[in-house]
Design a protein around this motif. Structure first.
Motif, PDB file in Angstrom:
ATOM      1  N   MET A 193       0.633 -14.836 -26.197  1.00  0.00           N
ATOM      2  CA  MET A 193      -0.101 -15.900 -26.869  1.00  0.00           C
ATOM      3  C   MET A 193       0.794 -16.695 -27.817  1.00  0.00           C
ATOM      4  SD  MET A 193      -3.021 -16.225 -25.638  1.00  0.00           S
ATOM      5  CE  MET A 193      -4.144 -17.112 -26.639  1.00  0.00           C
ATOM      6  N   ASP A 194       1.850 -16.042 -28.318  1.00  0.00           N
ATOM      7  CA  ASP A 194       2.768 -16.750 -29.208  1.00  0.00           C
ATOM      8  C   ASP A 194       3.383 -17.963 -28.512  1.00  0.00           C
ATOM      9  OD1 ASP A 194       2.222 -14.847 -31.078  1.00  0.00           O
ATOM     10  OD2 ASP A 194       4.250 -14.025 -31.181  1.00  0.00           O
ATOM     11  N   ILE A 195       3.755 -17.787 -27.250  1.00  0.00           N
ATOM     12  CA  ILE A 195       4.369 -18.885 -26.496  1.00  0.00           C
ATOM     13  C   ILE A 195       3.371 -20.034 -26.339  1.00  0.00           C
ATOM     14  CG2 ILE A 195       5.305 -19.565 -24.252  1.00  0.00           C
ATOM     15  CD1 ILE A 195       6.512 -16.733 -24.072  1.00  0.00           C
ATOM     16  N   VAL A 196       2.133 -19.712 -26.037  1.00  0.00           N
ATOM     17  CA  VAL A 196       1.103 -20.749 -25.891  1.00  0.00           C
ATOM     18  C   VAL A 196       0.897 -21.478 -27.214  1.00  0.00           C
ATOM     19  CG1 VAL A 196      -1.343 -21.173 -25.406  1.00  0.00           C
ATOM     20  CG2 VAL A 196      -0.071 -19.553 -24.003  1.00  0.00           C
ATOM     21  N   GLY A 197       0.816 -20.723 -28.304  1.00  0.00           N
ATOM     22  CA  GLY A 197       0.623 -21.332 -29.622  1.00  0.00           C
ATOM     23  C   GLY A 197       1.749 -22.274 -29.991  1.00  0.00           C
ATOM     24  N   TRP A 198       2.984 -21.802 -29.863  1.00  0.00           N
ATOM     25  CA  TRP A 198       4.130 -22.653 -30.207  1.00  0.00           C
ATOM     26  C   TRP A 198       4.263 -23.845 -29.254  1.00  0.00           C
ATOM     27  CZ3 TRP A 198       6.174 -23.318 -34.589  1.00  0.00           C
ATOM     28  CH2 TRP A 198       6.247 -22.282 -35.518  1.00  0.00           C
ATOM     29  N   THR A 199       3.943 -23.626 -27.984  1.00  0.00           N
ATOM     30  CA  THR A 199       3.996 -24.736 -27.023  1.00  0.00           C
ATOM     31  C   THR A 199       3.011 -25.830 -27.424  1.00  0.00           C
ATOM     32  OG1 THR A 199       4.661 -23.232 -25.247  1.00  0.00           O
ATOM     33  CG2 THR A 199       3.728 -25.367 -24.588  1.00  0.00           C
ATOM     34  N   LEU A 200       1.811 -25.427 -27.799  1.00  0.00           N
ATOM     35  CA  LEU A 200       0.811 -26.415 -28.227  1.00  0.00           C
ATOM     36  C   LEU A 200       1.240 -27.136 -29.505  1.00  0.00           C
ATOM     37  CD1 LEU A 200      -2.532 -24.530 -27.504  1.00  0.00           C
ATOM     38  CD2 LEU A 200      -1.646 -26.559 -26.324  1.00  0.00           C
ATOM     39  N   VAL A 201       1.789 -26.400 -30.460  1.00  0.00           N
ATOM     40  CA  VAL A 201       2.251 -27.016 -31.708  1.00  0.00           C
ATOM     41  C   VAL A 201       3.343 -28.044 -31.418  1.00  0.00           C
ATOM     42  CG1 VAL A 201       3.502 -26.577 -33.872  1.00  0.00           C
ATOM     43  CG2 VAL A 201       1.573 -25.112 -33.219  1.00  0.00           C
ATOM     44  N   VAL A 202       4.333 -27.652 -30.642  1.00  0.00           N
ATOM     45  CA  VAL A 202       5.439 -28.565 -30.316  1.00  0.00           C
ATOM     46  C   VAL A 202       4.929 -29.757 -29.510  1.00  0.00           C
ATOM     47  CG1 VAL A 202       7.609 -28.789 -29.031  1.00  0.00           C
ATOM     48  CG2 VAL A 202       7.223 -26.802 -30.507  1.00  0.00           C
ATOM     49  N   LEU A 203       4.043 -29.506 -28.550  1.00  0.00           N
ATOM     50  CA  LEU A 203       3.475 -30.596 -27.751  1.00  0.00           C
ATOM     51  C   LEU A 203       2.727 -31.588 -28.639  1.00  0.00           C
ATOM     52  CD1 LEU A 203       2.967 -31.758 -24.910  1.00  0.00           C
ATOM     53  CD2 LEU A 203       0.909 -30.342 -24.817  1.00  0.00           C
ATOM     54  N   LEU A 204       1.970 -31.095 -29.589  1.00  0.00           N
ATOM     55  CA  LEU A 204       1.257 -31.988 -30.511  1.00  0.00           C
ATOM     56  C   LEU A 204       2.233 -32.775 -31.388  1.00  0.00           C
ATOM     57  CD1 LEU A 204      -1.755 -29.709 -31.435  1.00  0.00           C
ATOM     58  CD2 LEU A 204      -1.881 -31.939 -30.276  1.00  0.00           C
ATOM     59  N   PHE A 205       3.333 -32.143 -31.793  1.00  0.00           N
ATOM     60  CA  PHE A 205       4.353 -32.873 -32.552  1.00  0.00           C
ATOM     61  C   PHE A 205       4.973 -33.986 -31.703  1.00  0.00           C
ATOM     62  CE2 PHE A 205       5.453 -29.152 -35.629  1.00  0.00           C
ATOM     63  CZ  PHE A 205       4.353 -29.476 -36.403  1.00  0.00           C
ATOM     64  N   VAL A 206       5.254 -33.691 -30.447  1.00  0.00           N
ATOM     65  CA  VAL A 206       5.836 -34.696 -29.543  1.00  0.00           C
ATOM     66  C   VAL A 206       4.852 -35.839 -29.323  1.00  0.00           C
ATOM     67  CG1 VAL A 206       6.629 -35.100 -27.171  1.00  0.00           C
ATOM     68  CG2 VAL A 206       7.426 -33.087 -28.424  1.00  0.00           C
ATOM     69  N   ILE A 207       3.591 -35.507 -29.069  1.00  0.00           N
ATOM     70  CA  ILE A 207       2.565 -36.539 -28.896  1.00  0.00           C
ATOM     71  C   ILE A 207       2.459 -37.372 -30.172  1.00  0.00           C
ATOM     72  CG2 ILE A 207       0.071 -36.929 -28.679  1.00  0.00           C
ATOM     73  CD1 ILE A 207       0.044 -34.487 -26.751  1.00  0.00           C
ATOM     74  N   GLY A 208       2.504 -36.701 -31.312  1.00  0.00           N
ATOM     75  CA  GLY A 208       2.434 -37.417 -32.587  1.00  0.00           C
ATOM     76  C   GLY A 208       3.572 -38.398 -32.767  1.00  0.00           C
ATOM     77  N   MET A 209       4.775 -37.970 -32.469  1.00  0.00           N
ATOM     78  CA  MET A 209       5.918 -38.879 -32.619  1.00  0.00           C
ATOM     79  C   MET A 209       5.890 -39.988 -31.574  1.00  0.00           C
ATOM     80  SD  MET A 209       7.189 -37.905 -35.369  1.00  0.00           S
ATOM     81  CE  MET A 209       8.709 -38.827 -35.508  1.00  0.00           C
ATOM     82  N   ALA A 210       5.435 -39.679 -30.358  1.00  0.00           N
ATOM     83  CA  ALA A 210       5.300 -40.728 -29.339  1.00  0.00           C
ATOM     84  C   ALA A 210       4.252 -41.742 -29.775  1.00  0.00           C
ATOM     85  CB  ALA A 210       4.929 -40.109 -27.994  1.00  0.00           C
ATOM     86  N   GLY A 211       3.268 -41.290 -30.532  1.00  0.00           N
ATOM     87  CA  GLY A 211       2.231 -42.184 -31.029  1.00  0.00           C
ATOM     88  C   GLY A 211       2.736 -43.211 -32.031  1.00  0.00           C
ATOM     89  N   THR A 212       3.936 -43.018 -32.546  1.00  0.00           N
ATOM     90  CA  THR A 212       4.492 -44.014 -33.462  1.00  0.00           C
ATOM     91  C   THR A 212       4.806 -45.319 -32.749  1.00  0.00           C
ATOM     92  OG1 THR A 212       6.769 -43.257 -33.168  1.00  0.00           O
ATOM     93  CG2 THR A 212       5.521 -42.291 -34.992  1.00  0.00           C
ATOM     94  N   VAL A 213       5.149 -45.219 -31.475  1.00  0.00           N
ATOM     95  CA  VAL A 213       5.467 -46.433 -30.716  1.00  0.00           C
ATOM     96  C   VAL A 213       4.426 -46.778 -29.669  1.00  0.00           C
ATOM     97  CG1 VAL A 213       7.964 -46.311 -31.077  1.00  0.00           C
ATOM     98  CG2 VAL A 213       6.949 -45.141 -29.126  1.00  0.00           C
ATOM     99  N   TYR A 214       3.570 -45.847 -29.343  1.00  0.00           N
ATOM    100  CA  TYR A 214       2.531 -46.105 -28.342  1.00  0.00           C
ATOM    101  C   TYR A 214       1.180 -45.883 -29.007  1.00  0.00           C
ATOM    102  CZ  TYR A 214       0.605 -46.587 -23.673  1.00  0.00           C
ATOM    103  OH  TYR A 214      -0.071 -47.039 -22.573  1.00  0.00           O
ATOM    104  N   PRO A 215       0.523 -46.966 -29.433  1.00  0.00           N
ATOM    105  CA  PRO A 215      -0.656 -46.852 -30.293  1.00  0.00           C
ATOM    106  C   PRO A 215      -1.869 -46.163 -29.680  1.00  0.00           C
ATOM    107  CG  PRO A 215      -0.385 -49.101 -29.533  1.00  0.00           C
ATOM    108  CD  PRO A 215       0.833 -48.345 -29.091  1.00  0.00           C
ATOM    109  N   VAL A 216      -1.875 -45.964 -28.385  1.00  0.00           N
ATOM    110  CA  VAL A 216      -3.017 -45.300 -27.754  1.00  0.00           C
ATOM    111  C   VAL A 216      -3.000 -43.801 -28.053  1.00  0.00           C
ATOM    112  CG1 VAL A 216      -4.150 -44.849 -25.546  1.00  0.00           C
ATOM    113  CG2 VAL A 216      -3.118 -47.065 -25.981  1.00  0.00           C
ATOM    114  N   LEU A 217      -1.805 -43.263 -28.295  1.00  0.00           N
ATOM    115  CA  LEU A 217      -1.682 -41.839 -28.617  1.00  0.00           C
ATOM    116  C   LEU A 217      -2.039 -41.610 -30.090  1.00  0.00           C
ATOM    117  CD1 LEU A 217       1.629 -41.018 -26.741  1.00  0.00           C
ATOM    118  CD2 LEU A 217      -0.701 -40.480 -26.038  1.00  0.00           C
ATOM    119  N   PRO A 218      -2.674 -40.482 -30.372  1.00  0.00           N
ATOM    120  CA  PRO A 218      -3.154 -40.212 -31.738  1.00  0.00           C
ATOM    121  C   PRO A 218      -2.065 -39.655 -32.654  1.00  0.00           C
ATOM    122  CG  PRO A 218      -3.789 -38.423 -30.304  1.00  0.00           C
ATOM    123  CD  PRO A 218      -3.089 -39.451 -29.435  1.00  0.00           C
ATOM    124  N   GLY A 219      -1.056 -40.451 -32.953  1.00  0.00           N
ATOM    125  CA  GLY A 219       0.114 -40.020 -33.711  1.00  0.00           C
ATOM    126  C   GLY A 219      -0.108 -39.016 -34.822  1.00  0.00           C
ATOM    127  N   ALA A 220      -0.530 -39.486 -35.983  1.00  0.00           N
ATOM    128  CA  ALA A 220      -0.680 -38.616 -37.147  1.00  0.00           C
ATOM    129  C   ALA A 220      -1.756 -37.564 -36.925  1.00  0.00           C
ATOM    130  CB  ALA A 220      -0.998 -39.452 -38.377  1.00  0.00           C
TER     131      ALA A 220
END
Length: 160
Positions: free
Chosen positions: A1-28
């Motif tokens: 479960m640790d791998i799933v948890g960290w994967t989700l955290v990192v994925l959300l961070f990546v989506i967040g940073m991508a949201g800085t340039v692509y306004p459809v993504l929920p950045g912050a």
């Protein structure tokens, strides 16, 4: 479960940073949600009230700054409310209408069209369109900085 948890955290961070340039993504929102995902998978114990207050303040400032900085660019170059609205609509619709370049063309065209609808000259409308791009790029820089601060604070809170 640790791998799933960290994967989700990192994925959300990546989506967040991508949201800085692509306004459809929920950045912050994605970055803020990553803190809860971490808490659900691991523990909320690492995060004291100061962490949550600090992150929430940055989160709120991000939303205010995002709109304010973009509007500032349009207004700084002489735009009206119509061009601010046009730029905002163009920012949202642009990437869908013109996938490769819509993020830049959308706000520019929206501001120009909005300003021309108020009866402004084509030259003034182009100037306001340029202002929308200045505001957009400034907003992206501000979001990158503030969202990076959110992520760094998260990491520091876990390490120390």
């Amino acid at each position: 479960m640790d791998i799933v948890g960290w994967t989700l955290v990192v994925l959300l961070f990546v989506i967040g940073m991508a949201g800085t340039v692509y306004p459809v993504l929920p950045g912050a929102v994605a970055i803020y949600l990553a803190f809860f995902v971490y808490g659900w998978f691991f523990s909320f114990g690492e995060f004291d009230i100061f962490f949550w207050i600090l992150q929430t303040i940055i989160f709120i400032v991000l939303f205010i700054a995002d709109y304010a900085v973009s509007a500032w660019g349009v207004k700084r170059f002489g735009g009206t409310k119509a061009s601010v609205w046009g730029s905002t609509i163009g920012l949202i619709a642009g990437p869908f209408v013109i996938p490769a370049f819509g993020l830049i063309i959308g706000p520019f065209a929206g501001a120009v069209i909005g300003e021309m609808l108020t009866g402004a000259s084509f030259e003034k409308s182009l100037k306001v369109g340029w202002g929308s791009l200045v505001g957009l790029f400034t907003s992206v820089v501000v979001k990158i900085i503030l969202q990076s601060v959110m992520i760094v604070l998260f990491i520091l809170w876990l390490v120390f």
